[in-house]
Design an enzyme around this catalytic site. Structure first.
Site, PDB file in Angstrom:
ATOM      1  N   ALA A 103       0.826  -1.209   0.000  1.00 45.19           N
ATOM      2  CA  ALA A 103       0.000   0.000   0.000  1.00 45.19           C
ATOM      3  C   ALA A 103       0.857   1.254   0.000  1.00 45.19           C
ATOM      4  CB  ALA A 103      -0.925  -0.012   1.221  1.00 45.19           C
ATOM      5  N   GLY A 104       2.172   1.093  -0.215  1.00 47.22           N
ATOM      6  CA  GLY A 104       3.065   2.260  -0.201  1.00 47.22           C
ATOM      7  C   GLY A 104       3.449   2.664   1.214  1.00 47.22           C
ATOM      8  N   LEU A 105       3.244   1.764   2.180  1.00 48.27           N
ATOM      9  CA  LEU A 105       3.601   2.087   3.568  1.00 48.27           C
ATOM     10  C   LEU A 105       4.893   1.390   3.990  1.00 48.27           C
ATOM     11  CD1 LEU A 105       0.067   2.085   5.275  1.00 48.27           C
ATOM     12  CD2 LEU A 105       1.387   4.024   4.396  1.00 48.27           C
ATOM     13  N   GLY A 106       5.665   0.972   3.013  1.00 50.57           N
ATOM     14  CA  GLY A 106       7.013   0.463   3.314  1.00 50.57           C
ATOM     15  C   GLY A 106       7.037  -0.946   3.870  1.00 50.57           C
ATOM     16  N   SER A 107       6.052  -1.782   3.482  1.00 45.63           N
ATOM     17  CA  SER A 107       6.016  -3.136   4.058  1.00 45.63           C
ATOM     18  C   SER A 107       7.240  -3.953   3.649  1.00 45.63           C
ATOM     19  CB  SER A 107       4.724  -3.856   3.666  1.00 45.63           C
ATOM     20  OG  SER A 107       4.575  -3.885   2.259  1.00 45.63           O
ATOM     21  N   SER A 108       7.697  -3.810   2.406  1.00 44.71           N
ATOM     22  CA  SER A 108       8.842  -4.637   1.992  1.00 44.71           C
ATOM     23  C   SER A 108      10.109  -4.184   2.709  1.00 44.71           C
ATOM     24  CB  SER A 108       9.016  -4.611   0.470  1.00 44.71           C
ATOM     25  OG  SER A 108       9.351  -3.322   0.024  1.00 44.71           O
ATOM     26  N   GLU A 141      15.414  -5.118  -1.108  1.00 40.47           N
ATOM     27  CA  GLU A 141      14.556  -4.134  -1.783  1.00 40.47           C
ATOM     28  C   GLU A 141      14.790  -4.129  -3.298  1.00 40.47           C
ATOM     29  OE1 GLU A 141      11.956  -3.342   0.140  1.00 40.47           O
ATOM     30  OE2 GLU A 141      12.222  -1.194  -0.251  1.00 40.47           O
ATOM     31  N   ASP A 152      12.920   4.118   1.821  1.00 41.17           N
ATOM     32  CA  ASP A 152      12.097   3.215   2.644  1.00 41.17           C
ATOM     33  C   ASP A 152      12.952   2.471   3.674  1.00 41.17           C
ATOM     34  OD1 ASP A 152      10.154   3.962   0.861  1.00 41.17           O
ATOM     35  OD2 ASP A 152       9.313   1.962   0.654  1.00 41.17           O
TER      36      ASP A 152
HETATM   37  O1  PMV Z   1       6.912   2.223  -2.868  1.00 41.58           O
HETATM   38  P1  PMV Z   1       6.372   3.556  -2.401  1.00 41.58           P
HETATM   39  O2  PMV Z   1       4.953   3.747  -2.710  1.00 41.58           O
HETATM   40  O3  PMV Z   1       6.723   3.878  -0.991  1.00 41.58           O
HETATM   41  O4  PMV Z   1       7.128   4.683  -3.295  1.00 41.58           O
HETATM   42  C1  PMV Z   1       8.485   4.850  -3.253  1.00 41.58           C
HETATM   43  C2  PMV Z   1       8.848   6.300  -3.445  1.00 41.58           C
HETATM   44  C3  PMV Z   1       9.401   6.680  -4.815  1.00 41.58           C
HETATM   45  O5  PMV Z   1      10.028   7.938  -4.630  1.00 41.58           O
HETATM   46  C4  PMV Z   1       8.264   6.830  -5.813  1.00 41.58           C
HETATM   47  C5  PMV Z   1      10.415   5.674  -5.360  1.00 41.58           C
HETATM   48  C6  PMV Z   1      11.707   5.591  -4.575  1.00 41.58           C
HETATM   49  O6  PMV Z   1      12.469   4.626  -4.827  1.00 41.58           O
HETATM   50  O7  PMV Z   1      12.006   6.466  -3.752  1.00 41.58           O
END
Ligand code: PMV
Length: 323
Positions: A103-108, A141, A152
């Site tokens: 969800a873009g909250l850094g789970s990986s 990652e 992240d």
């Molecule tokens: O994976 P997300 O949704 O947290 O997006 C990462 C943030 C970006 O700037 C789009 C890509 C990156 O590697 O920083």
């Protein structure tokens, strides 16, 4: 070579406050850790030669880390463990997650940071070195995201609020806040792929460099101004920058009508400002509020207005330092 794992380790989830996408082009970014995003517990298996079992029920993850696996999560985890000279068989690892996955909250990054801590813990005299944890996380990652900026992993390892710049210190720089920041995180439930969105921005920039480069530059300027506002506790300045950030990210082509709708709804329910966070194309929106009570009202209002969201909006208070 050690066959030991630390028995438990934690890592943060994250939201990007300002600077997603522009960070890929060398501009600074600001992100905040979501405390205890993931906790991993390790127990030895009776058969030390058996494949590692990894289970995170709330992410529907139940894997065996076999060497011939083509599952990206299993491959990423094995890469991290190998990088850390940790065991690659003989353990069961159970995860408790407080953030949704994908969800873009850094789970990986939370997974790879916590795993690196499990593997590096027994080799360190005290806490494993932060830069080493981040470097190990990045190995995993890269399996997920190709060429991640590293933001992240830095926030997952450090927590608090972090200023990050590609090519500078791998683990970023902790920021002292003038005042805690009340945020509402609103998962849209729309799946997206970071790599595809980053590639889409790159293609737009390749087609229109003289138009898109100033947008990327403006996002960078906005982060510099936002950092000053955060340290001075100037919430209203941060709110205006948040609104502008969403508009600039829309110009990069990474918003969606659904995300614009969630931003507008959050403001209608009392937030000062809202923006997409992370890669966009789905994922989450964050809403900045001036008080905890206002944030709770936004959560209540959004839950009532959007009962079908797969993960409900939630409140987080962002503070300086390791949460
Ligand atoms: O994976 P997300 O949704 O947290 O997006 C990462 C943030 C970006 O700037 C789009 C890509 C990156 O590697 O920083």
């Amino acid at each position: 070579m050690t066959l030991e794992l630390q028995r438990s380790a934690v890592a943060c989830g994250k939201v990007i406050l300002l600077g997603e996408h522009s960070v890929v082009y060398g501009q600074p970014a600001l992100a905040a850790g979501l405390a205890r995003g993931l906790t991993l517990h390790a127990t030895p298996l009776p058969d030390r030669g058996a494949a590692i079992e990894l289970s995170v029920p709330s992410w529907a993850l139940d894997l065996r880390l076999t060497p011939d696996t083509d599952h990206p999560v299993a491959r990423a985890c094995l890469e991290v463990l190998t990088h850390c000279d940790g065991p690659v068989t003989g353990w069961r690892i159970d995860g408790e997650a407080r953030i949704p996955c994908r969800a873009g909250l850094g789970s990986s990054a939370a997974l790879t940071v916590a795993l690196a801590r499990l593997a590096l813990g027994p080799q360190a005299s005290a806490e494993p070195d932060l830069e080493e944890v981040v470097a190990a996380s990045l190995v995993g990652e890269r399996v997920f995201h190709g060429t991640p900026s590293g933001l992240d992993s830095a926030v997952a390892a450090r927590g608090g609020v972090v200023a990050f710049e590609r090519g500078a210190s791998g683990s970023g720089e902790p920021i002292e806040l003038g005042a805690p920041v009340s945020l509402v995180v609103i998962p849209s439930g729309i799946p997206r792929q970071t790599g595809a969105l980053v590639a889409g921005v790159r293609m737009r920039r390749d087609r229109l460099p003289t138009v898109i480069d100033p947008v990327i530059g403006a996002l960078g300027q906005l982060v510099t101004r936002g950092r000053a506002a955060l340290t001075a506790g100037q919430l209203h300045v941060l709110a205006e920058l948040t609104t502008v950030a969403h508009e600039l990210l829309s110009a990069l082509g990474v918003s969606l009508p659904e995300l614009d709708l969630l931003c507008a709804a959050a403001v209608r329910h009392g937030a000062l400002a809202a923006k997409l966070t992370g890669a966009g194309g789905g994922g989450c929106v964050i809403a900045l509020c001036d008080t905890r009570a206002a944030a709770q009202a936004v959560v209540t209002g959004l839950r009532a207005e959007f009962p079908a969201l797969t993960s409900a909006p939630f409140f987080v208070e962002i503070e300086s330092g390791q949460p």
